[in-house]
Every structure is written in C-alpha cells, then in structure tokens.
Scaffold this active site. Structure first.
Site, PDB file in Angstrom:
ATOM      1  N   VAL A   1       0.815  -1.228   0.000  1.00 36.19           N
ATOM      2  CA  VAL A   1       0.000   0.000   0.000  1.00 36.19           C
ATOM      3  C   VAL A   1       0.845   1.273   0.000  1.00 36.19           C
ATOM      4  O   VAL A   1       0.335   2.354  -0.291  1.00 36.19           O
ATOM      5  CB  VAL A   1      -1.022   0.029   1.172  1.00 36.19           C
ATOM      6  CG1 VAL A   1      -2.027  -1.089   1.058  1.00 36.19           C
ATOM      7  CG2 VAL A   1      -0.320   0.040   2.527  1.00 36.19           C
TER       8      VAL A   1
ATOM      9  N   ASN B   1      -7.339  -1.140   6.034  1.00 35.68           N
ATOM     10  CA  ASN B   1      -6.976  -1.687   7.334  1.00 35.68           C
ATOM     11  C   ASN B   1      -5.494  -2.021   7.521  1.00 35.68           C
ATOM     12  O   ASN B   1      -5.054  -2.249   8.643  1.00 35.68           O
ATOM     13  CB  ASN B   1      -7.856  -2.944   7.532  1.00 35.68           C
ATOM     14  CG  ASN B   1      -7.415  -3.844   8.647  1.00 35.68           C
ATOM     15  OD1 ASN B   1      -7.570  -3.471   9.815  1.00 35.68           O
ATOM     16  ND2 ASN B   1      -6.853  -5.007   8.321  1.00 35.68           N
TER      17      ASN B   1
ATOM     18  N   SER C   1      -7.446   3.589  15.648  1.00 33.35           N
ATOM     19  CA  SER C   1      -7.059   2.923  16.899  1.00 33.35           C
ATOM     20  C   SER C   1      -7.358   3.912  18.014  1.00 33.35           C
ATOM     21  O   SER C   1      -7.398   5.129  17.778  1.00 33.35           O
ATOM     22  CB  SER C   1      -5.552   2.623  16.879  1.00 33.35           C
ATOM     23  OG  SER C   1      -5.084   2.328  18.184  1.00 33.35           O
TER      24      SER C   1
ATOM     25  N   TYR D   1       3.034   5.556  15.863  1.00 29.94           N
ATOM     26  CA  TYR D   1       1.729   4.894  15.736  1.00 29.94           C
ATOM     27  C   TYR D   1       0.605   5.863  16.127  1.00 29.94           C
ATOM     28  O   TYR D   1      -0.399   5.995  15.424  1.00 29.94           O
ATOM     29  CB  TYR D   1       1.704   3.640  16.610  1.00 29.94           C
ATOM     30  CG  TYR D   1       0.518   2.751  16.376  1.00 29.94           C
ATOM     31  CD1 TYR D   1       0.430   1.966  15.230  1.00 29.94           C
ATOM     32  CD2 TYR D   1      -0.529   2.691  17.297  1.00 29.94           C
ATOM     33  CE1 TYR D   1      -0.664   1.148  15.006  1.00 29.94           C
ATOM     34  CE2 TYR D   1      -1.626   1.868  17.086  1.00 29.94           C
ATOM     35  CZ  TYR D   1      -1.681   1.102  15.946  1.00 29.94           C
ATOM     36  OH  TYR D   1      -2.764   0.288  15.723  1.00 29.94           O
TER      37      TYR D   1
ATOM     38  N   ALA E   1       0.646   9.164  16.147  1.00 34.58           N
ATOM     39  CA  ALA E   1       0.515  10.216  15.119  1.00 34.58           C
ATOM     40  C   ALA E   1      -0.198   9.666  13.888  1.00 34.58           C
ATOM     41  O   ALA E   1      -1.065  10.326  13.307  1.00 34.58           O
ATOM     42  CB  ALA E   1       1.896  10.744  14.741  1.00 34.58           C
ATOM     43  N   SER E   2       0.153   8.442  13.507  1.00 33.38           N
ATOM     44  CA  SER E   2      -0.437   7.869  12.281  1.00 33.38           C
ATOM     45  C   SER E   2      -1.938   7.624  12.452  1.00 33.38           C
ATOM     46  O   SER E   2      -2.719   7.824  11.520  1.00 33.38           O
ATOM     47  CB  SER E   2       0.265   6.558  11.906  1.00 33.38           C
ATOM     48  OG  SER E   2      -0.132   5.489  12.751  1.00 33.38           O
ATOM     49  N   LYS E   3      -2.352   7.210  13.635  1.00 29.27           N
ATOM     50  CA  LYS E   3      -3.774   6.907  13.825  1.00 29.27           C
ATOM     51  C   LYS E   3      -4.603   8.177  14.050  1.00 29.27           C
ATOM     52  O   LYS E   3      -5.769   8.226  13.661  1.00 29.27           O
ATOM     53  CB  LYS E   3      -3.949   5.883  14.952  1.00 29.27           C
ATOM     54  CG  LYS E   3      -3.353   4.500  14.605  1.00 29.27           C
ATOM     55  CD  LYS E   3      -3.947   3.900  13.335  1.00 29.27           C
ATOM     56  CE  LYS E   3      -3.471   2.494  13.057  1.00 29.27           C
ATOM     57  NZ  LYS E   3      -4.075   1.881  11.865  1.00 29.27           N
TER      58      LYS E   3
HETATM   59  N1  NAD Z   1      -4.595  -5.726  16.954  1.00 28.01           N
HETATM   60  C1  NAD Z   1      -4.819  -4.656  17.710  1.00 28.01           C
HETATM   61  O1  NAD Z   1      -4.798  -4.690  18.931  1.00 28.01           O
HETATM   62  C2  NAD Z   1      -5.147  -3.348  17.025  1.00 28.01           C
HETATM   63  C3  NAD Z   1      -5.676  -2.307  17.785  1.00 28.01           C
HETATM   64  C4  NAD Z   1      -5.986  -1.114  17.155  1.00 28.01           C
HETATM   65  C5  NAD Z   1      -5.773  -0.971  15.795  1.00 28.01           C
HETATM   66  N2  NAD Z   1      -5.231  -1.999  15.090  1.00 28.01           N
HETATM   67  C6  NAD Z   1      -5.033  -1.781  13.660  1.00 28.01           C
HETATM   68  O2  NAD Z   1      -5.709  -2.808  12.964  1.00 28.01           O
HETATM   69  C7  NAD Z   1      -5.116  -2.986  11.688  1.00 28.01           C
HETATM   70  C8  NAD Z   1      -4.858  -4.461  11.455  1.00 28.01           C
HETATM   71  O3  NAD Z   1      -3.927  -4.879  12.427  1.00 28.01           O
HETATM   72  P1  NAD Z   1      -3.790  -6.386  12.935  1.00 28.01           P
HETATM   73  O4  NAD Z   1      -3.914  -6.323  14.390  1.00 28.01           O
HETATM   74  O5  NAD Z   1      -4.676  -7.278  12.146  1.00 28.01           O
HETATM   75  O6  NAD Z   1      -2.254  -6.617  12.598  1.00 28.01           O
HETATM   76  P2  NAD Z   1      -1.574  -7.728  11.682  1.00 28.01           P
HETATM   77  O7  NAD Z   1      -0.099  -7.445  11.775  1.00 28.01           O
HETATM   78  O8  NAD Z   1      -2.075  -9.066  12.035  1.00 28.01           O
HETATM   79  O9  NAD Z   1      -2.090  -7.353  10.219  1.00 28.01           O
HETATM   80  C9  NAD Z   1      -1.606  -6.266   9.488  1.00 28.01           C
HETATM   81  C10 NAD Z   1      -1.533  -6.693   8.033  1.00 28.01           C
HETATM   82  O10 NAD Z   1      -1.147  -5.545   7.265  1.00 28.01           O
HETATM   83  C11 NAD Z   1      -0.245  -5.992   6.276  1.00 28.01           C
HETATM   84  N3  NAD Z   1       0.622  -4.920   5.823  1.00 28.01           N
HETATM   85  C12 NAD Z   1       1.577  -4.275   6.532  1.00 28.01           C
HETATM   86  N4  NAD Z   1       2.204  -3.390   5.747  1.00 28.01           N
HETATM   87  C13 NAD Z   1       1.631  -3.466   4.528  1.00 28.01           C
HETATM   88  C14 NAD Z   1       1.855  -2.809   3.292  1.00 28.01           C
HETATM   89  N5  NAD Z   1       2.827  -1.887   3.156  1.00 28.01           N
HETATM   90  N6  NAD Z   1       1.079  -3.131   2.241  1.00 28.01           N
HETATM   91  C15 NAD Z   1       0.105  -4.066   2.358  1.00 28.01           C
HETATM   92  N7  NAD Z   1      -0.152  -4.746   3.491  1.00 28.01           N
HETATM   93  C16 NAD Z   1       0.617  -4.440   4.573  1.00 28.01           C
HETATM   94  C17 NAD Z   1       0.587  -7.081   6.959  1.00 28.01           C
HETATM   95  O11 NAD Z   1       1.219  -7.923   6.014  1.00 28.01           O
HETATM   96  C18 NAD Z   1      -0.463  -7.774   7.804  1.00 28.01           C
HETATM   97  O12 NAD Z   1      -1.020  -8.874   7.131  1.00 28.01           O
HETATM   98  C19 NAD Z   1      -3.876  -2.102  11.663  1.00 28.01           C
HETATM   99  O13 NAD Z   1      -4.160  -0.899  10.998  1.00 28.01           O
HETATM  100  C20 NAD Z   1      -3.616  -1.855  13.140  1.00 28.01           C
HETATM  101  O14 NAD Z   1      -2.908  -0.657  13.338  1.00 28.01           O
HETATM  102  C21 NAD Z   1      -4.921  -3.181  15.669  1.00 28.01           C
END
Ligand code: NAD
Length: 268
Positions: A69, A95, A148, A161, A163-165
């Site tokens: 992405v 996501n 987040s 993180y 700042a990004s969110k």
């Molecule tokens: N798990 C949590 O506790 C939590 C809490 C709040 C927010 N989030 C957010 O939820 C989202 C999903 O996170 P998750 O927990 O499933 O993590 P995860 O690491 O299991 O999944 C993230 C996915 O994004 C993909 N990815 C990373 N960089 C990429 C890129 N440059 N291009 C394409 N794909 C890419 C990875 O390969 C991975 O499969 C994220 O945005 C994360 O910040 C997660």
C-alpha cells in the site's frame, strides 16, 4: 461451516487491505459469511493465499492481490485489476497497518517513524484515493478505515503509531465530507487492547521493555496494568470487531459518516 449464497451482502464487492492479518482476515470471513465477494490485498503472498483459502470456505468469490500500500502505482493498478475482475467496488475496509518501535519520543528511531507513517498514513491515503475514484464514478460506496484508540489518546512510547492513527481519524473526517456529495460514506473504527495472541503479547513485552513510568518492566504486570485501564476490565476479542465493521458498511448505518467508533471496552 455454513456457506451463504444469498446473505445480507450478496452481490456486494468488498476490498480489504491487511487482509492476511488478524483483523483483516476476521473481517473478510465475516463479510464473506454475509455473502460479499472479496478482494484481499496484502504484502505477504503466502499468508494471503492461506487467507483466501479460509475465506473461500464461505462460498464467496475471493481473489488475493499482492500489493504494497506504500506504492501508489501498485495500489492504482491493483484497484484497476479488482474492478476489471469484479466489475465494481461497494465496500472498502482500509486496514493495513504497522505498529513500529516502542520508545519515548526523545529516543524514537526516525526510520521507524517514517516507516509507520508510510504504511499507516500514506498507504491508507493511496488506497482511499484509488477506491474513492472508482466509487465516485459509481456514485455509491461505503468505507471503513482502521484507526485505533492510539488515534484518540496519544499513548506513551508510540509516537509514530499515535501520530499515524490521529491522521487516520482526520483523513476519515475529511474524506467523509469530500465524498458525501457522491453518496459515499467514510467511517473509522478504533480498537484497543485486543487479545489474546501475539499482538497482545508483543504490545505487553514492548511496553515493559520501554522502561517508562507508565508501565512495569515485568510483562505480566504490564498486562494487568493495561486491563486495569479498561472500564470493562478485560481485553477485547478479535471476534468483537467484524460486526462493527459490517454495521458501518451496511445500510443500517446509512446516516452515519465521518464517525470514529471505539471498540475499546469503555475507553473513550
Ligand atoms: N490488533 C490490535 O490490537 C489493534 C488495535 C488497534 C488498531 N489496530 C489496527 O488494525 C489494523 C490491522 O492490524 P492487525 O492487528 O490485524 O495486525 P496484523 O499485523 O495481524 O495485520 C496487518 C496486516 O497488514 C499488512 N501490511 C503491513 N504493511 C503493509 C503494506 N505496506 N502493504 C500491504 N499490506 C501491509 C501485513 O502484512 C499484515 O497482514 C492495523 O491498521 C492496526 O494498526 C490493531
């Protein structure tokens, strides 16, 4: 496993980024169980193929697309390919994300800061823009961005993180206004403290290793401290996310746009 050929989202096409990850896959399975056909986008080819196999079990048409992405050209060409394969895009779950290092701001590694912003902000923007162009042409669509609670309250040791969110919440609000005239809704979800599993363990360990006044240096104590900060006094399960996403994508949320919904056990 039940397969659905005529569910609530039958005939709908959903694009999901970060689809090989924990939350992306859970949402993909849920939308497929409601009848949507799904384009799964992720960086990790092998995990993506495994995810596609799992999601296909619900009976939907599912296609995996390897796409970074952070690469706008790749996002644009993949979006064109998705439209060529499926004919349209009804839903986007934007996501893909990355947590980066945990360190106080004075020590925060610049390389990590740039990487997190590239993936979480620039990546989300590339996908939002490419898919929005298609939805504007169609005059309809619904988008959910993954923010987040780190984008609502800046957590310690997570400069990049957080700042990004915060940026994702801003992007959601602006996109909701820009796209409202085109019958496209844009909302966000803000999960916090999701567990159990590797993400929970990693967060606990990284906060313990960051050695600040906010958390103990003992991971077990950190876990208790984190849960103690949640009004519902437990972490959230990944299975508590997909229903919120499908609600925001559905017509049940037809008068909701620009909203950031916390999935956080009472943390506001
Ligand atoms: N798990 C949590 O506790 C939590 C809490 C709040 C927010 N989030 C957010 O939820 C989202 C999903 O996170 P998750 O927990 O499933 O993590 P995860 O690491 O299991 O999944 C993230 C996915 O994004 C993909 N990815 C990373 N960089 C990429 C890129 N440059 N291009 C394409 N794909 C890419 C990875 O390969 C991975 O499969 C994220 O945005 C994360 O910040 C997660």
């Amino acid at each position: 496993m039940t397969t659905h050929t005529s569910g609530q989202f039958s005939g709908k096409i959903a694009v999901i980024t970060g689809a090989a990850g924990t939350i992306g896959l859970a949402v993909a399975e849920h939308l497929a169980s409601l009848g949507a056909d799904i384009a799964l986008l992720d960086l990790q080819k092998d995990k993506l193929e495994d995810a596609a196999t799992k999601v296909r079990q619900y009976g939907s048409t599912v296609r995996p697309y390897v796409c970074d992405v952070t690469d706008a050209q790749c996002v644009n060409s993949t979006t064109e390919q998705v439209v060529s394969d499926f004919g349209k895009i009804d839903f986007l779950f934007n996501n893909a994300g990355f947590q980066g290092a945990f360190a106080p701001i004075q020590d925060y590694p610049e390389e990590d800061f740039n990487r997190v912003i590239q993936i979480n902000v620039c990546g989300a923007f590339h996908v939002l823009q490419a898919v929005a162009r298609q939805m504007v042409a169609q005059k309809s669509g619904a988008i959910v961005n993954t923010a987040s609670m780190a984008g609502v309250q800046g957590p310690p040791n997570m400069a990049a993180y957080g700042a990004s969110k915060f940026a994702i919440v801003g992007l959601t609000q602006t996109a909701s206004k820009d796209l409202a005239p085109h019958n496209i809704r844009v909302n966000a979800i803000s999960p916090a403290f999701m567990g159990p599993g590797p993400m929970w363990d990693m967060q606990v360990e990284k906060q313990a290793k960051a050695k600040t006044q906010y958390f103990s240096t003992d991971p077990e104590t950190v876990a208790k401290q984190m849960i103690g900060s949640v009004p519902m006094r437990r972490y959230g399960n990944i299975s508590e996310i997909p229903g919120v996403v499908s609600f925001l994508l559905s017509d049940a949320a037809s008068y909701m746009t620009g909203v950031n919904l916390p999935i956080a056990g009472g943390i506001l």
